[in-house]
Scaffold this motif. Structure first.
Motif, PDB file in Angstrom:
ATOM      1  N   ALA A 258      28.073  39.550  20.519  1.00  7.06           N
ATOM      2  CA  ALA A 258      26.753  38.921  20.578  1.00  7.06           C
ATOM      3  C   ALA A 258      26.689  37.765  21.558  1.00  7.06           C
ATOM      4  O   ALA A 258      25.593  37.259  21.834  1.00  7.06           O
ATOM      5  N   ALA A 259      27.831  37.342  22.091  1.00  7.56           N
ATOM      6  CA  ALA A 259      27.868  36.177  22.977  1.00  7.56           C
ATOM      7  C   ALA A 259      26.924  36.283  24.179  1.00  7.56           C
ATOM      8  O   ALA A 259      26.244  35.311  24.514  1.00  7.56           O
ATOM      9  N   PRO A 260      26.836  37.440  24.876  1.00  4.07           N
ATOM     10  CA  PRO A 260      25.884  37.521  26.001  1.00  4.07           C
ATOM     11  C   PRO A 260      24.443  37.245  25.581  1.00  4.07           C
ATOM     12  O   PRO A 260      23.705  36.564  26.295  1.00  4.07           O
TER      13      PRO A 260
ATOM     14  N   TRP B 251      24.895  30.850  37.039  1.00  7.71           N
ATOM     15  CA  TRP B 251      26.238  31.145  37.557  1.00  7.71           C
ATOM     16  C   TRP B 251      27.308  30.601  36.626  1.00  7.71           C
ATOM     17  O   TRP B 251      28.320  31.284  36.354  1.00  7.71           O
ATOM     18  N   ILE B 252      27.104  29.410  36.086  1.00 15.86           N
ATOM     19  CA  ILE B 252      28.104  28.776  35.226  1.00 15.86           C
ATOM     20  C   ILE B 252      28.281  29.555  33.922  1.00 15.86           C
ATOM     21  O   ILE B 252      29.404  29.877  33.516  1.00 15.86           O
ATOM     22  N   VAL B 253      27.165  29.887  33.259  1.00 11.72           N
ATOM     23  CA  VAL B 253      27.275  30.552  31.960  1.00 11.72           C
ATOM     24  C   VAL B 253      27.793  31.985  32.110  1.00 11.72           C
ATOM     25  O   VAL B 253      28.585  32.470  31.275  1.00 11.72           O
ATOM     26  N   THR B 254      27.391  32.660  33.193  1.00  7.48           N
ATOM     27  CA  THR B 254      27.857  34.030  33.393  1.00  7.48           C
ATOM     28  C   THR B 254      29.342  34.073  33.699  1.00  7.48           C
ATOM     29  O   THR B 254      30.107  34.831  33.094  1.00  7.48           O
ATOM     30  N   SER B 255      29.766  33.256  34.663  1.00  5.92           N
ATOM     31  CA  SER B 255      31.182  33.224  35.026  1.00  5.92           C
ATOM     32  C   SER B 255      32.029  32.688  33.882  1.00  5.92           C
ATOM     33  O   SER B 255      33.160  33.150  33.661  1.00  5.92           O
TER      34      SER B 255
ATOM     35  N   LEU C 191      32.509  35.579  31.418  1.00  6.31           N
ATOM     36  CA  LEU C 191      33.401  36.603  31.968  1.00  6.31           C
ATOM     37  C   LEU C 191      34.852  36.125  31.990  1.00  6.31           C
ATOM     38  O   LEU C 191      35.770  36.893  31.669  1.00  6.31           O
ATOM     39  N   MET C 192      35.067  34.866  32.344  1.00  6.45           N
ATOM     40  CA  MET C 192      36.425  34.337  32.371  1.00  6.45           C
ATOM     41  C   MET C 192      37.003  34.227  30.967  1.00  6.45           C
ATOM     42  O   MET C 192      38.195  34.476  30.743  1.00  6.45           O
ATOM     43  N   PHE C 193      36.173  33.865  29.991  1.00  2.00           N
ATOM     44  CA  PHE C 193      36.649  33.798  28.604  1.00  2.00           C
ATOM     45  C   PHE C 193      37.068  35.179  28.122  1.00  2.00           C
ATOM     46  O   PHE C 193      38.123  35.334  27.482  1.00  2.00           O
ATOM     47  N   MET C 194      36.271  36.200  28.423  1.00  2.00           N
ATOM     48  CA  MET C 194      36.604  37.556  28.013  1.00  2.00           C
ATOM     49  C   MET C 194      37.857  38.057  28.728  1.00  2.00           C
ATOM     50  O   MET C 194      38.671  38.778  28.141  1.00  2.00           O
ATOM     51  N   LEU C 195      38.022  37.660  29.991  1.00  3.15           N
ATOM     52  CA  LEU C 195      39.223  38.041  30.733  1.00  3.15           C
ATOM     53  C   LEU C 195      40.464  37.423  30.103  1.00  3.15           C
ATOM     54  O   LEU C 195      41.513  38.076  29.978  1.00  3.15           O
ATOM     55  N   GLY C 196      40.361  36.156  29.701  1.00  5.09           N
ATOM     56  CA  GLY C 196      41.477  35.507  29.024  1.00  5.09           C
ATOM     57  C   GLY C 196      41.797  36.152  27.686  1.00  5.09           C
ATOM     58  O   GLY C 196      42.969  36.326  27.325  1.00  5.09           O
ATOM     59  N   THR C 197      40.758  36.535  26.944  1.00  2.00           N
ATOM     60  CA  THR C 197      40.958  37.224  25.670  1.00  2.00           C
ATOM     61  C   THR C 197      41.642  38.570  25.874  1.00  2.00           C
ATOM     62  O   THR C 197      42.551  38.949  25.121  1.00  2.00           O
TER      63      THR C 197
ATOM     64  N   LEU D 112      41.500  32.602  21.449  1.00  2.00           N
ATOM     65  CA  LEU D 112      40.651  31.442  21.741  1.00  2.00           C
ATOM     66  C   LEU D 112      41.314  30.517  22.758  1.00  2.00           C
ATOM     67  O   LEU D 112      40.666  30.021  23.688  1.00  2.00           O
ATOM     68  N   VAL D 113      42.614  30.289  22.585  1.00  2.00           N
ATOM     69  CA  VAL D 113      43.342  29.410  23.513  1.00  2.00           C
ATOM     70  C   VAL D 113      43.323  29.971  24.929  1.00  2.00           C
ATOM     71  O   VAL D 113      43.020  29.265  25.892  1.00  2.00           O
ATOM     72  N   MET D 114      43.630  31.262  25.070  1.00  2.00           N
ATOM     73  CA  MET D 114      43.642  31.864  26.402  1.00  2.00           C
ATOM     74  C   MET D 114      42.244  31.944  26.991  1.00  2.00           C
ATOM     75  O   MET D 114      42.064  31.801  28.210  1.00  2.00           O
ATOM     76  N   GLY D 115      41.242  32.163  26.154  1.00  2.00           N
ATOM     77  CA  GLY D 115      39.872  32.154  26.650  1.00  2.00           C
ATOM     78  C   GLY D 115      39.487  30.810  27.229  1.00  2.00           C
ATOM     79  O   GLY D 115      38.848  30.732  28.290  1.00  2.00           O
ATOM     80  N   VAL D 116      39.896  29.743  26.557  1.00  2.00           N
ATOM     81  CA  VAL D 116      39.606  28.378  27.048  1.00  2.00           C
ATOM     82  C   VAL D 116      40.393  28.091  28.321  1.00  2.00           C
ATOM     83  O   VAL D 116      39.867  27.491  29.269  1.00  2.00           O
ATOM     84  N   ILE D 117      41.657  28.512  28.366  1.00  2.00           N
ATOM     85  CA  ILE D 117      42.472  28.284  29.563  1.00  2.00           C
ATOM     86  C   ILE D 117      41.858  28.971  30.778  1.00  2.00           C
ATOM     87  O   ILE D 117      41.854  28.408  31.886  1.00  2.00           O
ATOM     88  N   PHE D 118      41.297  30.134  30.590  1.00  2.00           N
ATOM     89  CA  PHE D 118      40.710  30.875  31.705  1.00  2.00           C
ATOM     90  C   PHE D 118      39.382  30.284  32.178  1.00  2.00           C
ATOM     91  O   PHE D 118      38.791  30.789  33.146  1.00  2.00           O
ATOM     92  N   GLU D 119      38.918  29.233  31.517  1.00  2.00           N
ATOM     93  CA  GLU D 119      37.731  28.519  31.998  1.00  2.00           C
ATOM     94  C   GLU D 119      38.095  27.520  33.103  1.00  2.00           C
ATOM     95  O   GLU D 119      37.200  26.848  33.630  1.00  2.00           O
TER      96      GLU D 119
END
Length: 250
Positions: free
Chosen positions: A92-94, A118-122, A125-131, A173-180
């Protein structure tokens, strides 16, 4: 608003209330759907506990299987609930981001809207990539090491389902935050607080910090695992430097 008059504070508050209500409703729908798809959901969640997982096949890991147990009367049901809620929020995040952006966008200038989009989209996407990276690489390596580690052959590991799923969610969650990191660096670069020169200057310090962070995320004694976990974080750092250079030249 149909007229050109600005909305009052209470009107804004009412609109925010409906944004929250719609976001909660969509999150609940996705969470209920995930809850009903129990077999598929936990087939995905529990896949890294055996050597049949794709990551282990790619790395050529020796066959193993970690047995999970339940120690509480309500533990399996509550774990099912927690995993379903987390999956529902991810799905549901999108929509939640869209609702929040639509709420704040009327008060932004055109260039601020483009930057915000641009900020919210990227960021998402980066959070999902980290997950995804955590699920495919970091968590499996952690599970294999800690799940099969023994101080003595006389001591058997008895891992609980709650411990397994809580570790998966927290590490995601940790990796999602790191990928930000690239997104945060881009924002700071736009504000003039951070530059590519500064990040390049402290590259050696950053590499040491990355190694320490990777050792904390995956507490293994395997140097190969440490390097595999550190590599994507270091690539994020280097990508952030390139991104700041592009922002400066733009």
């Amino acid at each position: 608003m149909k007229n050109s008059e600005p909305a009052t504070f209470w009107q804004h508050l009412d609109m925010l209330r409906w944004v929250i209500v719609r976001s909660l409703a969509v999150s609940t729908i996705f969470a209920v759907a995930a809850f009903c798809m129990k077999d598929w959901l936990f087939a995905v969640v529990l896949a890294p506990r055996t050597s049949d997982f794709i990551t282990y096949q790619w790395l050529g890991v020796e066959p193993f299987s970690i047995h999970l147990m339940n120690t509480g009367l309500t533990e399996q049901f509550m774990t099912h609930m927690r995993v379903a809620i987390y999956a529902g929020l991810l799905c549901a995040a999108p929509y939640i981001i869209y609702e929040l952006f639509r709420f704040v966008s009327p008060g932004l200038y055109q260039n601020e809207r483009r930057a915000g989009l641009w900020i919210v989209t990227s960021g998402y996407l980066m959070f999902m990539l980290g997950t995804l990276l955590n699920y495919l690489l970091i968590f499996p390596l952690t599970v294999r090491f800690l799940g099969t580690y023994q101080v003595s052959v006389d001591v058997d590991n008895m891992l609980t389902l709650q411990s397994y799923t809580d570790t998966l969610i927290s590490m995601s969650l940790v990796m999602g935050v790191i990928f930000e990191l690239p997104v945060i660096c881009a924002i700071l670069g736009r504000m003039g607080i951070l530059s590519s020169h500064l990040m390049s200057r402290y590259r050696r310090h950053a590499i040491v910090a990355i190694l320490v962070l990777a050792a904390i995320i995956t507490p293994t004694t395997d140097v190969f695992t440490l390097i595999i976990v550190s590599l994507p974080i270091w690539l994020l750092y280097e990508f952030s430097i390139l991104l700041l250079r592009v922002i400066r030249s733009a």
